[in-house]
Motif scaffolding. Structure first.
Motif, PDB file in Angstrom:
ATOM      1  N   PHE A 603       0.843  -1.205   0.000  1.00 49.73           N
ATOM      2  CA  PHE A 603       0.000   0.000   0.000  1.00 49.73           C
ATOM      3  C   PHE A 603       0.874   1.248   0.000  1.00 49.73           C
ATOM      4  O   PHE A 603       0.556   2.253  -0.650  1.00 49.73           O
ATOM      5  CB  PHE A 603      -0.923  -0.019   1.217  1.00 49.73           C
ATOM      6  CG  PHE A 603      -2.018   1.012   1.149  1.00 49.73           C
ATOM      7  CD1 PHE A 603      -2.947   0.996   0.116  1.00 49.73           C
ATOM      8  CD2 PHE A 603      -2.128   1.993   2.116  1.00 49.73           C
ATOM      9  CE1 PHE A 603      -3.968   1.931   0.049  1.00 49.73           C
ATOM     10  CE2 PHE A 603      -3.147   2.938   2.067  1.00 49.73           C
ATOM     11  CZ  PHE A 603      -4.068   2.899   1.028  1.00 49.73           C
ATOM     12  N   ASN A 604       2.004   1.204   0.715  1.00 47.46           N
ATOM     13  CA  ASN A 604       2.942   2.323   0.713  1.00 47.46           C
ATOM     14  C   ASN A 604       3.533   2.530  -0.678  1.00 47.46           C
ATOM     15  O   ASN A 604       3.722   3.666  -1.123  1.00 47.46           O
ATOM     16  CB  ASN A 604       4.055   2.068   1.727  1.00 47.46           C
ATOM     17  CG  ASN A 604       5.084   3.178   1.741  1.00 47.46           C
ATOM     18  OD1 ASN A 604       4.789   4.323   2.046  1.00 47.46           O
ATOM     19  ND2 ASN A 604       6.325   2.834   1.411  1.00 47.46           N
ATOM     20  N   ILE A 605       3.816   1.445  -1.386  1.00 46.72           N
ATOM     21  CA  ILE A 605       4.351   1.544  -2.748  1.00 46.72           C
ATOM     22  C   ILE A 605       3.306   2.136  -3.687  1.00 46.72           C
ATOM     23  O   ILE A 605       3.610   3.003  -4.517  1.00 46.72           O
ATOM     24  CB  ILE A 605       4.813   0.159  -3.235  1.00 46.72           C
ATOM     25  CG1 ILE A 605       6.043  -0.299  -2.432  1.00 46.72           C
ATOM     26  CG2 ILE A 605       5.118   0.164  -4.723  1.00 46.72           C
ATOM     27  CD1 ILE A 605       6.461  -1.732  -2.682  1.00 46.72           C
ATOM     28  N   ILE A 606       2.069   1.681  -3.568  1.00 45.92           N
ATOM     29  CA  ILE A 606       0.981   2.216  -4.391  1.00 45.92           C
ATOM     30  C   ILE A 606       0.853   3.722  -4.190  1.00 45.92           C
ATOM     31  O   ILE A 606       0.726   4.495  -5.152  1.00 45.92           O
ATOM     32  CB  ILE A 606      -0.343   1.495  -4.062  1.00 45.92           C
ATOM     33  CG1 ILE A 606      -0.309   0.055  -4.581  1.00 45.92           C
ATOM     34  CG2 ILE A 606      -1.538   2.242  -4.651  1.00 45.92           C
ATOM     35  CD1 ILE A 606      -1.474  -0.799  -4.120  1.00 45.92           C
ATOM     36  N   ASN A 607       0.886   4.162  -2.936  1.00 40.33           N
ATOM     37  CA  ASN A 607       0.771   5.582  -2.623  1.00 40.33           C
ATOM     38  C   ASN A 607       1.986   6.364  -3.114  1.00 40.33           C
ATOM     39  O   ASN A 607       1.840   7.467  -3.660  1.00 40.33           O
ATOM     40  CB  ASN A 607       0.610   5.777  -1.111  1.00 40.33           C
ATOM     41  CG  ASN A 607      -0.819   5.660  -0.655  1.00 40.33           C
ATOM     42  OD1 ASN A 607      -1.596   6.600  -0.746  1.00 40.33           O
ATOM     43  ND2 ASN A 607      -1.191   4.482  -0.178  1.00 40.33           N
ATOM     44  N   GLY A 608       3.182   5.815  -2.912  1.00 41.12           N
ATOM     45  CA  GLY A 608       4.389   6.517  -3.315  1.00 41.12           C
ATOM     46  C   GLY A 608       4.478   6.730  -4.816  1.00 41.12           C
ATOM     47  O   GLY A 608       4.859   7.812  -5.277  1.00 41.12           O
ATOM     48  N   ILE A 609       4.119   5.714  -5.599  1.00 35.67           N
ATOM     49  CA  ILE A 609       4.129   5.860  -7.058  1.00 35.67           C
ATOM     50  C   ILE A 609       3.133   6.929  -7.476  1.00 35.67           C
ATOM     51  O   ILE A 609       3.402   7.746  -8.365  1.00 35.67           O
ATOM     52  CB  ILE A 609       3.813   4.517  -7.741  1.00 35.67           C
ATOM     53  CG1 ILE A 609       4.866   3.463  -7.380  1.00 35.67           C
ATOM     54  CG2 ILE A 609       3.745   4.678  -9.254  1.00 35.67           C
ATOM     55  CD1 ILE A 609       4.500   2.058  -7.807  1.00 35.67           C
ATOM     56  N   ALA A 610       1.971   6.942  -6.831  1.00 32.56           N
ATOM     57  CA  ALA A 610       0.952   7.941  -7.158  1.00 32.56           C
ATOM     58  C   ALA A 610       1.468   9.352  -6.889  1.00 32.56           C
ATOM     59  O   ALA A 610       1.279  10.269  -7.702  1.00 32.56           O
ATOM     60  CB  ALA A 610      -0.324   7.676  -6.352  1.00 32.56           C
ATOM     61  N   ARG A 611       2.140   9.551  -5.761  1.00 36.40           N
ATOM     62  CA  ARG A 611       2.662  10.882  -5.445  1.00 36.40           C
ATOM     63  C   ARG A 611       3.770  11.294  -6.411  1.00 36.40           C
ATOM     64  O   ARG A 611       3.880  12.466  -6.780  1.00 36.40           O
ATOM     65  CB  ARG A 611       3.172  10.899  -4.004  1.00 36.40           C
ATOM     66  CG  ARG A 611       2.060  10.864  -2.968  1.00 36.40           C
ATOM     67  CD  ARG A 611       2.600  11.150  -1.560  1.00 36.40           C
ATOM     68  NE  ARG A 611       3.486  10.098  -1.094  1.00 36.40           N
ATOM     69  CZ  ARG A 611       3.095   9.063  -0.378  1.00 36.40           C
ATOM     70  NH1 ARG A 611       1.814   8.950  -0.045  1.00 36.40           N
ATOM     71  NH2 ARG A 611       3.955   8.156   0.032  1.00 36.40           N
ATOM     72  N   GLY A 612       4.586  10.330  -6.817  1.00 34.71           N
ATOM     73  CA  GLY A 612       5.619  10.646  -7.792  1.00 34.71           C
ATOM     74  C   GLY A 612       5.036  11.075  -9.128  1.00 34.71           C
ATOM     75  O   GLY A 612       5.498  12.047  -9.743  1.00 34.71           O
ATOM     76  N   LEU A 613       4.011  10.366  -9.587  1.00 29.55           N
ATOM     77  CA  LEU A 613       3.365  10.732 -10.862  1.00 29.55           C
ATOM     78  C   LEU A 613       2.632  12.062 -10.748  1.00 29.55           C
ATOM     79  O   LEU A 613       2.601  12.850 -11.700  1.00 29.55           O
ATOM     80  CB  LEU A 613       2.395   9.627 -11.294  1.00 29.55           C
ATOM     81  CG  LEU A 613       3.045   8.339 -11.806  1.00 29.55           C
ATOM     82  CD1 LEU A 613       1.989   7.277 -12.063  1.00 29.55           C
ATOM     83  CD2 LEU A 613       3.840   8.598 -13.083  1.00 29.55           C
TER      84      LEU A 613
END
Length: 815
Positions: A603-613
């Motif tokens: 879930f942290n990875i999902i959120n982090g990728i979203a913030r990067g994009l």
């Protein structure tokens, strides 16, 4: 009969009290608000009542939006004294005090008015302001007390952030301690009254971000704060008050500014169509917004690499620290000052320095400002106070100039005191400018010719003393001339990189992608690096190499991989920070390694990728579309935090561009959106599609392409869609995370993933909406059919020979 009359009278009064408590916006001294009862503002915009937060749950008295389906708290009364149960009661005393009582009648929270009121009432206004006023007063706006003077984490239209200079009263916002704990956190956003006032975001006593001084239109460090038809911003500074506030010019707009628990100031606007909050502005935005990142007399520019440079006429205080990207000690003058002989040099396009040690005068002009500064040897710089109508007022700085950044647009002019020998750098007067330019052109031409000649000679002569097997790989090309253009980041020598990687030993090789092999290395100072070498057999070439350098060097975000530099000496090398856990696909699709990805990590990875994009699409200066978002292009640091990498295929948009066409489709099938794969049309929604595929892969632990199921011939998207429509989404979850996952978060993530892979680009949410949906409980719209949900849909004629993760290029006929 008498008893009946008394009982009837009591019932009428009780009913009247209950009606007022639940339906009107005002309570008087003979009324109260109990847990379960609410006040509703006259226009129905805001509601006051009790809500629960925390684990175990505690009860708080607060105000929230009434018309918005997701409860959004904007003010909390008893944030430091929660109720243990639902026994709270809010009352107005005969002296006009507001009192919150618990079930035992003890005071939990109260306010005492300095002047008693004859007929005090508490009223919830349609602005979200809870006020206490005298019902018999002639002026309905003469409040005895108002919640707007005591904000919590939310800044609403009509509120003030700032000081009453007579009483010393200060209004500021403070973060919640956590997302479910309204008690005061460690972050504040307040107006600093020292020198010329400016807004500071602080963590405890440490400054994290500074808006810059008010220039008549906006804060100098917030160029995105532009006049528009929806908001009016204003900074007021007079003998009685200094404060910042804003007003909504369109009554249909719902907007709020919030201090988050992790110290970010964000402005949101409610969007009815999507039934969600849209992120409008944020601060700090990027690395250059970090307070004093470049130290004294250093200037930060986010599209430079490294981002910090000394102002012209200054040099690093400690050059060795700057070599390892430690800029905190800043810069010093190249030549010392001599007060009577000093000159002022004009620097343009800047965020003006910290004004806490400044002096200002509203009536002086710029020429008078220069005279005053020149007479005081401690005065280091001056500028206009107000930039409107050609400029007016005077702002002087004393002491070192700190927290400067360089803007391409909307920056301001700053005149810095310099030694007379330095004044020719950036002269203030036209005659000196012409003289300098007349001398600079011929001498500059000669200098450039010499530099170019030396560069060519070095590139032809330099040979690496490597083992014979390695030497051949460094003996081709004249890349020095070809690639020097556009490179704005540190250049590493080939010998430095070779030594760091043990001469590109096979023992140091950690992988290979479409670009070429990747090596692990250690620089002389001990920093670990990852080195990508452009292979001569690579499907990517010089264009992708330069593309990656140009884009990644200008990006700074915690969820983007950091490019440390490059090498163009006979080999094309990119030097990155080393990610010890490698790429996401090495974990996600490996039966053994996948066990390390529990639900919280995924879930942290999902959120982090979203913030990067989101940063790429909205917050970065370049507005970049990645075009190759996939598991192998997400790297994991030592704490398993995701960082998006590989920008060789990226494209940037400028102005109002939102989409583009290409006749060269590049990317990875299985992640490409339909409109891009079929028609060469790409936009930010193309990345959203790829992100949605990646979300579903992270949740399931399965690849989209190559997915097989005995019951149908769908790929992973089709399988997820089928389970969703049949109400069986939990079956998509990787068996390894079933026991560790939050079912609600997992199902919500699946839902969001399906929204992102909808066939029509307009149906897909933006990344700002995705981030908002992941971080809140707002109701999600139903997704429509995904694109490419059958393996046979996926351009089978173009991919029959492709492997699941290979990079593909397709040339389309011109449109």
């Amino acid at each position: 009969m008498k008893a009946f009359v008394v009982l009837s009278t009591w019932l009428v009064l009780f009913s009247c009290n209950a009606f007022l408590s639940n339906s009107l916006d005002t309570i008087a001294t003979n009324q109260s608000i109990r847990d379960g009862e609410n006040l509703l503002s006259a226009g129905g915009t805001f509601e006051l009542g009790f809500f629960s937060a925390g684990d175990p749950p505690k009860r708080y008295l607060g105000i929230w939006y009434k018309k918005i389906p997701t409860m959004t708290i904007v003010w909390v009364a008893n944030r430091v004294a929660p109720l243990a149960d639902a026994s709270g009661t809010l009352r107005v005393t005969t002296r006009g005090s507001l009192v919150l009582l618990d079930g035992n009648g003890s005071d939990i929270w109260w306010l005492n008015l300095p002047i008693p009121a004859r007929s005090p009432v508490a009223q919830l206004l349609d602005s979200g302001n809870l006020v206490v006023r005298d019902a018999e007063g002639s002026d309905p706006n003469n409040f005895l007390w108002q919640s707007f003077d005591y904000p919590t984490d939310t800044f609403l239209a009509g509120m003030k952030i700032g000081w009453n200079r007579t009483s010393g009263f200060n209004r500021y916002i403070t973060s919640w301690k956590s997302i479910d704990d309204p008690s005061p956190g460690n972050f504040t956003f307040q107006l600093d009254p020292n020198g010329y006032p400016q807004l500071l975001l602080k963590q405890g006593s440490d400054i994290k971000f500074r808006t810059g001084s008010w220039n008549g239109l906006r804060w100098s460090g917030t160029p995105n704060l532009k006049p528009n038809p929806y908001y009016r911003y204003e900074f007021v500074l007079n003998e009685e008050e200094m404060y910042y506030h804003y007003e909504l010019l369109n009554s249909s707009v719902i907007s709020r500014m919030v201090m988050t628990t992790n110290g970010i100031v964000q402005r949101f606007t409610w969007i009815d169509r999507t039934q969600g909050w849209m992120l409008y502005l944020t601060g700090p935005i990027d690395q250059c917004d970090n307070y004093a990142i470049c130290g004294a007399y250093g200037s930060c520019r986010v599209d430079n690499s490294p981002v910090c440079r000394c102002l012209k006429g200054f040099v690093p205080r400690f050059s060795q620290e700057w070599d390892i990207l430690n800029w905190s000690n800043g810069c010093v003058r190249r030549n010392p000052l001599d007060c009577e002989k000093d000159k002022f040099v004009k620097y343009s396009g800047l965020k003006l320095p910290d004004t806490r040690s400044s002096w200002f005068n509203k009536s002086m002009n710029l020429q008078e400002c220069e005279v005053v500064c020149m007479k005081n040897c401690s005065c280091m710089a001056y500028s206009n106070l107000d930039i409107r109508d050609g400029g007016s007022g005077c702002l002087l700085w004393f002491g070192e100039l700190i927290d400067i950044r360089d803007y391409s647009n909307y920056g301001e002019d700053l005149y810095i005191r310099m030694a007379a020998s330095e004044s020719a750098l950036l002269p203030s007067h036209q005659k000196k400018h012409k003289l300098v330019m007349g001398l600079a052109v011929p001498f500059g031409s000669v200098f450039l010719i010499l530099v170019f000649t030396i560069c060519v000679l070095q590139c032809k002569k330099k040979k690496m003393k490597l083992p014979e097997a390695k030497r051949d790989s460094f003996e081709s090309g004249d890349n020095c001339e070809n690639h020097k253009e556009d490179l704005e980041l540190p250049l590493f020598g080939l010998s430095t990189v070779a030594i760091a990687t043990n001469y590109f030993s096979t023992d140091n090789k950690i992988g290979e992608g479409g670009f070429g092999p990747v090596y692990r290395g250690v620089l002389r100072g001990g920093q670990e690096i990852a080195v990508k070498m452009l292979s001569r057999n690579s499907s990517q070439g010089l264009h992708e190499f330069k593309n990656e350098v140009l884009y990644v060097s200008k990006l700074q975000h915690r969820n983007l991989v950091k490019l440390l530099g490059c090498c163009i000496e006979e080999e094309n090398l990119l030097i990155y920070e080393f990610m010890p856990n490698g790429s996401l696909d090495l974990f996600l699709f490996d039966p053994t390694q996948r066990k390390r990805l529990d639900w919280s990590t995924r879930f942290n990875i999902i959120n982090g990728i979203a913030r990067g994009l989101l940063y790429l699409h909205q917050d970065s200066r370049l507005r970049i579309i990645h075009r190759d978002v996939k598991a192998s292009n997400v790297l994991l640091d030592n704490e398993m935090n995701p960082k998006i990498s590989d920008f060789g295929l990226a494209k940037s948009f400028t102005g109002n561009e939102t989409r583009a066409n290409t006749n060269r489709v590049v990317g990875t099938y299985g992640y490409m959106s339909p409109e891009y794969a079929l028609d060469g049309v790409f936009s930010t929604k193309s990345d959203v599609f790829s992100y949605g595929v990646l979300v579903l892969e992270i949740i399931s632990g399965k690849r989209n392409r190559g997915f097989r199921h005995p019951d149908h011939d769908h790929n992973l998207l089709g399988h997820a869609w089928r389970l969703f429509t049949e109400g069986r989404s939990p079956q998509l979850l990787d068996k390894l995370v079933e026991n560790s996952c939050s079912t609600s978060d997992a199902l919500r993530s699946i839902h969001i993933g399906l929204l992102c892979v909808q066939r029509c680009p307009d149906d897909r949410p933006s990344m700002s909406t995705v981030v908002m949906m992941l971080g809140s409980d707002i109701e999600l719209p139903l997704p429509k059919e995904p694109g490419f949900f059958n393996e046979s849909n996926l351009l089978q004629e173009n991919t029959s020979q492709s492997q699941p993760n290979e990079m593909t290029m397709t040339v389309l006929s011109a449109r």
